[in-house]
Structures are given as structure tokens and as C-alpha cells.
Write a protein that holds these residues in place. Sequence first.
Motif, PDB file in Angstrom:
ATOM      1  N   ASP A   1       8.256  61.155 126.850  1.00 32.99           N
ATOM      2  CA  ASP A   1       6.996  60.665 127.387  1.00 32.99           C
ATOM      3  C   ASP A   1       6.660  59.300 126.808  1.00 32.99           C
ATOM      4  N   LYS A   2       6.868  59.177 125.489  1.00 29.93           N
ATOM      5  CA  LYS A   2       6.505  57.934 124.813  1.00 29.93           C
ATOM      6  C   LYS A   2       7.414  56.764 125.229  1.00 29.93           C
ATOM      7  N   THR A   3       8.700  57.008 125.245  1.00 31.75           N
ATOM      8  CA  THR A   3       9.627  55.909 125.554  1.00 31.75           C
ATOM      9  C   THR A   3       9.583  55.531 127.034  1.00 31.75           C
ATOM     10  N   TYR A   4       9.451  56.534 127.905  1.00 32.05           N
ATOM     11  CA  TYR A   4       9.359  56.248 129.343  1.00 32.05           C
ATOM     12  C   TYR A   4       8.117  55.401 129.619  1.00 32.05           C
ATOM     13  N   ARG A   5       7.030  55.723 128.902  1.00 35.81           N
ATOM     14  CA  ARG A   5       5.778  55.016 129.099  1.00 35.81           C
ATOM     15  C   ARG A   5       5.921  53.528 128.782  1.00 35.81           C
ATOM     16  N   GLU A   6       6.748  53.249 127.771  1.00 32.09           N
ATOM     17  CA  GLU A   6       7.007  51.838 127.418  1.00 32.09           C
ATOM     18  C   GLU A   6       7.683  51.118 128.596  1.00 32.09           C
ATOM     19  N   VAL A   7       8.688  51.784 129.145  1.00 26.11           N
ATOM     20  CA  VAL A   7       9.404  51.190 130.291  1.00 26.11           C
ATOM     21  C   VAL A   7       8.434  50.987 131.448  1.00 26.11           C
ATOM     22  N   ASN A   8       7.683  52.032 131.730  1.00 20.90           N
ATOM     23  CA  ASN A   8       6.731  52.026 132.833  1.00 20.90           C
ATOM     24  C   ASN A   8       5.782  50.825 132.718  1.00 20.90           C
ATOM     25  N   ARG A   9       5.189  50.693 131.518  1.00 20.07           N
ATOM     26  CA  ARG A   9       4.216  49.620 131.308  1.00 20.07           C
ATOM     27  C   ARG A   9       4.850  48.240 131.524  1.00 20.07           C
ATOM     28  N   TRP A  10       6.082  48.103 131.027  1.00 19.25           N
ATOM     29  CA  TRP A  10       6.754  46.806 131.189  1.00 19.25           C
ATOM     30  C   TRP A  10       6.961  46.470 132.671  1.00 19.25           C
ATOM     31  N   VAL A  11       7.430  47.471 133.428  1.00 17.01           N
ATOM     32  CA  VAL A  11       7.723  47.249 134.850  1.00 17.01           C
ATOM     33  C   VAL A  11       6.443  46.908 135.623  1.00 17.01           C
ATOM     34  N   VAL A  12       5.346  47.604 135.280  1.00 16.49           N
ATOM     35  CA  VAL A  12       4.081  47.348 135.977  1.00 16.49           C
ATOM     36  C   VAL A  12       3.562  45.962 135.605  1.00 16.49           C
ATOM     37  N   ASP A  13       3.588  45.641 134.308  1.00 13.69           N
ATOM     38  CA  ASP A  13       3.093  44.331 133.874  1.00 13.69           C
ATOM     39  C   ASP A  13       3.885  43.200 134.528  1.00 13.69           C
ATOM     40  N   ASN A  14       5.179  43.398 134.655  1.00  9.27           N
ATOM     41  CA  ASN A  14       6.020  42.348 135.224  1.00  9.27           C
ATOM     42  C   ASN A  14       6.099  42.400 136.753  1.00  9.27           C
ATOM     43  N   ALA A  15       5.382  43.383 137.293  1.00  6.90           N
ATOM     44  CA  ALA A  15       5.249  43.496 138.754  1.00  6.90           C
ATOM     45  C   ALA A  15       6.590  43.420 139.470  1.00  6.90           C
ATOM     46  N   TRP A  16       7.519  44.310 139.062  1.00  7.91           N
ATOM     47  CA  TRP A  16       8.814  44.374 139.734  1.00  7.91           C
ATOM     48  C   TRP A  16       8.669  45.007 141.116  1.00  7.91           C
ATOM     49  N   PHE A  17       7.614  45.764 141.265  1.00 11.96           N
ATOM     50  CA  PHE A  17       7.326  46.383 142.573  1.00 11.96           C
ATOM     51  C   PHE A  17       5.850  46.133 142.865  1.00 11.96           C
ATOM     52  N   ALA A  18       5.440  46.454 144.072  1.00  4.79           N
ATOM     53  CA  ALA A  18       4.009  46.470 144.377  1.00  4.79           C
ATOM     54  C   ALA A  18       3.666  47.832 144.978  1.00  4.79           C
ATOM     55  N   PRO A  19       3.605  48.877 144.122  1.00  5.75           N
ATOM     56  CA  PRO A  19       3.306  50.221 144.655  1.00  5.75           C
ATOM     57  C   PRO A  19       1.874  50.266 145.180  1.00  5.75           C
ATOM     58  N   TRP A  20       1.679  51.090 146.228  1.00  4.95           N
ATOM     59  CA  TRP A  20       0.332  51.282 146.768  1.00  4.95           C
ATOM     60  C   TRP A  20      -0.242  52.623 146.346  1.00  4.95           C
ATOM     61  N   TYR A  21       0.597  53.612 146.563  1.00  2.00           N
ATOM     62  CA  TYR A  21       0.101  54.951 146.232  1.00  2.00           C
ATOM     63  C   TYR A  21       1.262  55.912 146.069  1.00  2.00           C
ATOM     64  N   MET A  22       0.937  57.027 145.421  1.00  2.59           N
ATOM     65  CA  MET A  22       1.874  58.132 145.321  1.00  2.59           C
ATOM     66  C   MET A  22       1.581  58.994 146.544  1.00  2.59           C
ATOM     67  N   LYS A  23       2.592  59.175 147.372  1.00  2.00           N
ATOM     68  CA  LYS A  23       2.395  59.906 148.627  1.00  2.00           C
ATOM     69  C   LYS A  23       2.710  61.380 148.402  1.00  2.00           C
ATOM     70  N   ASP A  24       1.866  62.230 148.969  1.00  2.00           N
ATOM     71  CA  ASP A  24       2.085  63.665 148.816  1.00  2.00           C
ATOM     72  C   ASP A  24       3.085  64.192 149.831  1.00  2.00           C
ATOM     73  N   SER A  25       3.835  65.189 149.417  1.00  2.00           N
ATOM     74  CA  SER A  25       4.529  66.004 150.402  1.00  2.00           C
ATOM     75  C   SER A  25       3.624  67.201 150.664  1.00  2.00           C
ATOM     76  N   ILE A  26       3.614  67.666 151.889  1.00  2.00           N
ATOM     77  CA  ILE A  26       2.696  68.733 152.267  1.00  2.00           C
ATOM     78  C   ILE A  26       3.481  69.910 152.814  1.00  2.00           C
ATOM     79  N   PHE A  27       3.216  71.071 152.256  1.00  3.64           N
ATOM     80  CA  PHE A  27       3.897  72.276 152.702  1.00  3.64           C
ATOM     81  C   PHE A  27       2.821  73.289 153.066  1.00  3.64           C
ATOM     82  N   VAL A  28       2.918  73.867 154.253  1.00  7.17           N
ATOM     83  CA  VAL A  28       1.919  74.875 154.631  1.00  7.17           C
ATOM     84  C   VAL A  28       2.524  76.266 154.520  1.00  7.17           C
TER      85      VAL A  28
END
Lengths: 290, 512, 312
Positions: B460-487
Motif C-alpha cells: 500500500d505504501k510503495t504503490y501510493r508513492e508510484v501513484n502520487r508521482w504519476v498523478v503529479d506528473n499527469a501521465w494520464f488525464a483520468p476522469w472517473y473510475m467506471k463501475d461494472s454493473i451486475f444485476v
Amino acid sequence: MTQPLLGVERLGVTYPGRGFRRPASAVLKEVSIEIAHGETLGLVGESGSGKTTLGRAILGLAPVTSGRIIFDGEDISHAGRSERRRLAKDLQVVFQDPYTSLNPAMTIESILAEPLQAAGAPTQEARARIRELLDQVGLPADAARRLPREFSGGQRQRVAIARALALSPRLIVCDEPVSALDLSTQARVLDLFIEIQERTGVAYLFVSHDLAVIRHISHRVAVMYRGEIVEQGDAELVTSEPEHPYTQRLLLAAPVAHPVRQEKRRAERFRLRELHREQNLQSGALPARV
Amino acid sequence: MPMTNKRRLSVLAAAAVAVLALSACTGQDGSSGGGDDQGPRTLKLGVSSELLSYDPVDLNGGGEGNLLWMPVYDRLLTITPDNGLEPGLATEWAFDDSFSVLTLELRDGVTFSDGAPFTAETVKANIENLKASSSTEAGIVAPIEEVVPVDENTVEFHLASYDPTLLYQLGLAAGVMASPEALGTEEIKLNPVGSGPYTLDDQGSVRGSELIYVKNDEHWNSDAYPYETLVFKTYQDITARLNAAKSGEVDGAPITSAAAAEAEAAGLTITNTPAGWLGLGLFDRAGQIAPELADVRVRQAINYAFDKQAILENVEQGYGYATSQTFAEGQPGYDPELDNRYEYDPEKARELLAEAGYPDGFDLTIPDLPHMAAYTPIIADQLKDVGINVTIKPVAPTDTLAEMFGGQNAAFAMEFGGTSIGQITALSTQSVWNIFKSTDEELSQLVSVAYKATEEDEQDKTYREVNRWVVDNAWFAPWYMKDSIFVTSSEVTVEPWVTNVTPLISSFAPAK
Amino acid sequence: MVAFICRRLLSGVALVFVVSALTAFLIFAGGMDIARNILGTNATEEQVAQRAAELGLDRPAWQQYADWLGAALTGDLGRSYFSSEPVLQALSTRLPVTLSVVLTAVLVTAVLSAALGVLAAVRRGWVDRFVQLANVVVGAIPNFWLALVLVSVFALNLRLFPATGYVPFLESPAGWLLSITLPVASLVIGGLGAAMIVRSSVIDVLRLDFVRTLRSRGLSQREVLTKHVMRNAAPPFLTVMSLAFIGMFGGAVVIEKVFAIPGVGTLANNAAQRGDVPLVLGVVSVTVAVVVVVNLVIDILNGWLNPKVRVQ
């Protein structure tokens, strides 16, 4: 006086108006004719005069609104289906168009067998009768196996006549039976009609617009104009010395193979038409449509 | 002759009457909407696509397919609904200190449906078969240099390089074990020869339409599967799938967000879970074909330009949550603070562009990928609002993959599912998703630390470091986490499988 | 007659060749990367090339088609590139499903449109106007929309029929009938336009003199219709029915999708999208053959009912 075979008394046929509040149209007005046994009554008139309707009324194909049709002493003006079935033995029809008057899906044998079977004739007898009928109308015996489309117009009309003759009727309504045929075929088919009449004593109501044809075949002639009989009498008389101006015009309209006489006739016809129109105007009728 | 005509016509008429009469009488007693004819212990699920082949080399990890092949094939490891790992055909597993050998202790007494026993040799045969194939999954086992059976129930994977996703993949298609006899045959494409909790009822099934699985009572974990029979029906059309669920012809099915309201109104239970993130991938981070993207301020400006919440509401009916990170909630490395890192702020975007030297914006070409066509106009519209002039490039369906991975486009709309470690490996220069082979020393450092993390806290700790770096450096422009829906119907309870389209088959149970 | 059938069958075989060749051409000309489709997005170029070579996809299109044709002529339609299922087997499970739906629909359409058409032609008046109006309304409704409405009313609300799926006749005749009722109804309602053909051809025949002759002899309406009129009105009707069959065969793709019926339509659709060449060619060829045979049967039926069109 002997009773006529067919008597039509003051017959009226009116078709209801099509559509909302359309006036009903009277096609036949107070028409009276008689046909004796073995006699041919020629019914002549231009198209739309109501002559075909008269034939259809006798056959039960047009609505009788007034008057009576007496066949063999019996009122058949409003005959029901079962009466018509019984009448079919005595009363038959030959139509104008040999291309539509025969069921294209049936062989000649089936077409001729149909009225016989309807009348309850056993198959063997029907076969024999069909051979006889084909012979009578001058068609080869092997025609039975063939289909209508394999025959010419004149031959088809012979089939139609054979079908009408199948039950040895006493009256045949012939609705322009030769109009669709060429001249030489016309003559042969007319001779066939006459020959059949001489042999079987059948009576004809012979409807045609062609005065020459009518003169050739009829004993008596009735002239129809706008749903009314305007002149009636001996064929020779009516066709040579007509009294009614309309008949005179009809007579003049018949083609003549002589240029000078034709020219004269044309002038005569024009004069008569003018006269006729004046008479109409005086009697309050609409101008003649010629 | 007329008599024969009459007879022919009456035959036709009689036939017509018979048909009508039959339909009338069966129409009356046909009141059952379907459901119980196969017993109470039958689970019927609707899926949107058919499984084309049971050959282990044709199976793959993602999407709905899992639901269709997991019943018949055991894997070396078992994945839990929250993406944890449990014993499968391997009961214990451990890396050596240098992460170059993975040792697996194998379950004893397992046999395949053709009677063959499962041993260390079986593992060797399967891994080698996969490695030699042209399968997608071959790349996953490629780092396994050699499979060494130590004894009947112990096997060692000698690794050429360490891949942190390997264990997870051994719980998916790469870890599928089939009878060695059947490997490589044509027959296995049609008939699976595995050791799974169910076997395929080949006679009852109609390929491409209805698959029937019968419970394998010999299975080592038989108790975990409450249903005697599984029936999978294929409904390509979402309306047909929804209708099947509404009428009770299936007990559960994946649906789209657009159909969710109707399903809810019909009394079906909706289970939704984040399946993956959706947004604009900014791949040309070194500015090879779009020089403007080399400036981090430009990439950040693009992140600010999107009204993520509005897109989520309008396109996905709100099924999901707006975010600026690629890691899903509840997964290792997820940082709640990063969800709002680039909250919609067109003013800020324009400022950043001006700072980067583009006060009047710039031109950017975006491919109109057929499978993302709904999003292309949104991208053009939102970027135009902050001054970036978007040219939309038409793409033929057959060119989709070339346009995506051929390095012809600096940025395009993308949807990317998977686990946290999947997000991290996508950053690697080895990944097809790193289209311009972007590298950064700091990132590489963070990633290599994260790769070696095996304990949950550490991950959790090390992944979070990677995550923060990628977001700060804006390697992507995510909009949202999309749900899968199962009925699901009221007859069934289910637990979602996080980051996946469908639940795991072991997660279904009859409602009490 | 035998010569006629042979001639028609031969031209049918030629048609199968032409259509399958065209289909093959379209698939190959489409530039679809079939091997890539089989392996998925993550496969490397080498893997894709290797699979393409395995399947012979790297050879010229005409050569691939010639190979297929050669095998097909010996009765071997090959196996699906994707599932490895023999094409003949796939067809033998799918085709009867589609045929049972489509042929039932054609039969019901024939009976209903004949009844409605004759009724409109004979009664005229409001019946006629109703049939004409209904024809226009029904003709404007798309198949799939109609199918959706039927499902929502009769399957989801009234629960009279299953909403989706297909039950083989041999498994349960009643279940089969229930499962095909809504699909058949959606096809039939769209096909009722044939009633207008029946109406006009019956009206045409009723106007002919031979019908008057029969009427003058006191034959009942029913006798006139059944013995004399229907046979003459049949040819245009049968032609429309054979067109309806082809149309419904095509429409089955949509109907099968809405009702999730495992027929040949969905099979063809999926195969074409994936680039499953053997499956596509197999489906196309067999479908064309079926259409040829059905048309031939209808022509023979036509000649039997009506000698006017019988071949010499």
C-alpha cells in the motif's frame, strides 16, 4: 298468343351511389322486351347504353330495383342462389372477352366439365358430352387436354359457347360475343351461333354495338339508348328503315365500303345528330354525347 | 379437376388451423416465465459474449470470460473477490530472497476429468505449452526460464526476471492447469479437460448460446460451490440480456449503466464495483509528435480541463466516481486525496497553458476510436474550452489497434481496468500501454521498490508513492473510475470482484 | 419438369460459387487482421505473424478461397478459426433453429395474408379499408422495435411467453412453440404486406368474365373463390412469399439478437465480425443453398397450383 320464353317487364336497375351522398345512378329505366322460343333478339346500342346491364340483370348479376323478369313463366327477378343453380340448366351466358371468360388455370376439359358436374352428371357421361360439345363447336377432340392460353381468340370463344351449350339451355345471353374477334373469325363464330340455333332451338339475347352483326343474326331487334328501349321490331325493318333518330344514326355509323356513299352518310349522320340534339333540348334531356 | 383442387386447399387449410390451434392451447398454459425447471440448485447467468475456445492457451485474464472457464479449470492460485490470493492447485508459494525462484507446493490427490493425476510434471507441461504458444498469455509466463519439478508435489519456477504480477496471473489464465494428454489437441478447444469444480455438459450445451456445467463432486473445494448446475446463456444484445433477467430466465447478468435504472425498477438487485478508469491517455510525454505535451504544465492543464463529474453523470448515469488517479478505491496504493487532485477548473487550465507558453492554446489531434466514439466529442469540446484546438481523426474499425498502439497518436481516450499492480506494470517501457516508451529515473526507482513489496502494508505504501508521482506528473488525464454493473434476482446473492466486469463464480450463493 | 429442376439447381450451385467468392473477397479486401483478432491486443507482431502463417492467412486471397472451395466440394467446410468447431457441426445446430422460426413465420404469414387479402378483396368496404390501413401502419414498423414491444407486453408483463431463448422441438414441442411465438409474430406482422398482393390479385381475378359466368350459374362465393379464383391469384402471392422468406431469413439476424435465439444469423454476424473465414463462407454458402431450394420448391408449387405458369 303463346307464352314467350323470356319476358322483361318495365325493368329498372339502379346502382347505389359510390361514396357518401353520391346520387344513385339509374342504368335501366322501364325496359320491356320479350324473346320467344328459338328466337334471337338483337340488343343494339352504343357503349354505356345499358345493354350489357340488361343481359346481366337477366343472369342475376345486376340488382333489379323495379319491374320483373319472367323466364318460362317464372319470376326470376330476385332469384336466389339455389334458384340460379336450377336456372343454369336453361339459362347460360357467353361473354365478350375470350381471354378472361375462361379460367386460365383449368384445362378445357375441366372448364366444360364444371357445369356438367355441378348439374350432377356422372363422369363417363360428362366425358362423352364434352367430346360431343367440342365437335359441335368445331374444335378437335384433343383440345380437351389443353389450356385456354394455347388457343386463339376465336377458338376460345368456341370453348365459351361449348360451355354455354353444355347443359342444353333454352336461352343464352350473348354479351358482345364476337366484338373482340377479327372480321373473318366473327363471321365464322356468328355462323356457328346460327347453326347451333337451327339444330337445338336455343333462343339468344344477342347484345352488340355493331348493327351489321345484329342484322346478320337477329330475328327481332331492340335498340337501347340511355337505359331505355327506343325502338323494337322486326330485324329487317329496324335495320333498314329505323324510326327513331338514334337508330338512324346508328345505322349511318355502320361502316360502308364505298367512299362516295360514306361521304353522303357522314353528312346525313351530322344532320341527324343536330336534329337529335334539338329534340333532346326540347324534351329537357341533356345534350347528346357523341 | 375441381375435386382435386378442393382437396389440396382443404389440406392447406387444415394445416393452418392445426398450427393456430396448437399455438392457442399452448399459449394458455404457458404461464411460467422460466426458471425452476432445472432444480433449485441451478444457477443461470446471462453473459454478453461466447467463449470461443477452452484451449488453455486461448483463455485470457480479463473481462467476462473468467466466468465461463473458471468453473472447469483450477489455477495454481485462487483469486479472492478483493484481489487477494488463496491456495489453488498450489497450497503454498514463496519467492527466494533474490526473487529469482518461485517454489510451489502442490495439492495432492487431484485428478483431471480424463483421469490423469495432477503432479509437478503437469505444471511443467502446462507452463511450457503456454510459453511455446502464440497466446497473449505467453508473455506473462515468458520470464519463467525453466520449470523444475523437485518432486511429485513440489515445483520451482526459475525466473529470468522478476515480475510482481506473476502470482496474480497464476490465479488467472496463465495459471490454468489442464490434463497434459489434452494439451495442444484440437479437441481441447471444444471440450475442456481440467480439474475444476464443474465439468462441461457437452451434450446439453449449445455452443455460442448455452453452456451447461455440472458439479464435480470430487473437487477438493467442492463445498465452496453451492450450485449443482451452472447454466450460461449468451445474450449479445443488452436489451435481450436485461429482458432475460427481468423475466427470470437468468438469475444474474452484467448490464450497462444505461440499463441500470430499468433493471432497478424491475426489482433486480444491482451490484456495482469499480471496474477500471476512463479518461484521456497522455502518452507522448517527451513531446515526440505533440511537443506541447512534453511540458508537465500542459498535461496538468488538460487534467483540469475536464468536468469529470458531469461526464460521469451524463455518460455513465453516475455509476462510478470522479477521480484524478488510476488506482481504484479500496485497492493497495489508492490515495483518497488524489481523487480531487485536478478538480475541474478551466481557469486554472488556461493559466497553466499561458505559463507553459501557450496563452492562445495549441492544436492537438485525437483519433476517433470506434469503441470510444462516445467520448471523442466530449474531449474536443472540453479542451476547446481552455483553448486547445482539437482535430478529430477518423479511424476505421480495422485500424483501431494500429491507431492505439502504433505510436501515431499523442493522446487518445482509453479505458483501463485491472489491479493496482496492473496499473504499475503499465508504466513500464515493456508494456504496450507505454506507447512512446516514456521513462523517468525517479519513477523507475519508485516502481522497483513497489515491485518487491510482498506484504500488504508495504504494498500500500510503495504503490501510493508510484501513484502520487504519476498523478503529479499527469501521465494520464483520468476522469472517473467506471463501475461494472451486475444485476441479480432475489434468488441469488453475490459479492462483486473488484476491478472486474463480472463476479467470480464462487461468489454466487442462493439467497436465504 | 426434371430438366427445369436440374437447370435451377445448377444455376443455384453457380450462385453459391459467386456469393461465396464475393464474400471471401470482401473479407480479405476488408484488411481485417484475422490473426490479431484471434490472439487479442496483447500479442506481439511475431505471434500474430506466426498464427497467420499457421492458418495460411499470409497467402494470396484467391489461393485461400481456392483451397476452401476445393475442400468444400468434397464436403469439408473446415473448422472455425476461433473455436475449432467443425463448420458443418455449427451449421447443423444453428440452421434448424433459424429455419424453424423462419419457415413457421412464412407459413403463418401465408395463411394470414391470404385470409386477410381475400377478405378485403371480397368484402371490400370497411374490412378492405382496415386491411389497407393496417398494412401501411405495419409496414412502417421496424422488426426489432416490434419485437421489443412484443417482449415487453407478452413476456415481461403478461408472462405468457419466454422473453428470450429457444427450445428445440424434440426437447419439448410445447416449449418450442412458446419459444418461437414472439419471434415468429415479430416476423409475421412485418410480412403481412403480402395481404395487399393477395387483395389486388383476387380483385383482378374476380373481375374476369369467367367468374361472372360462374356467378350467373348460382355458384356460391366460397365455391367461386376456392375452386376458381385462388389458383389464379396464387402466382403473385407465391412470389411474394418467396421474397418474404428471403427477407425473413435476413430479418432473423435482428430477431435472433433480440430474443437471444442461437440461430444462423447470430452465428454469421459474429463470424463476420471476427473474420472467421471458414465459418462465414460455410454459413453464406449453405444459406444461399437453402434460399435456392426454397425458391425452387415455391416455383414447383406455383406450377402445381396453376398450370398457367407451368414450365414446358
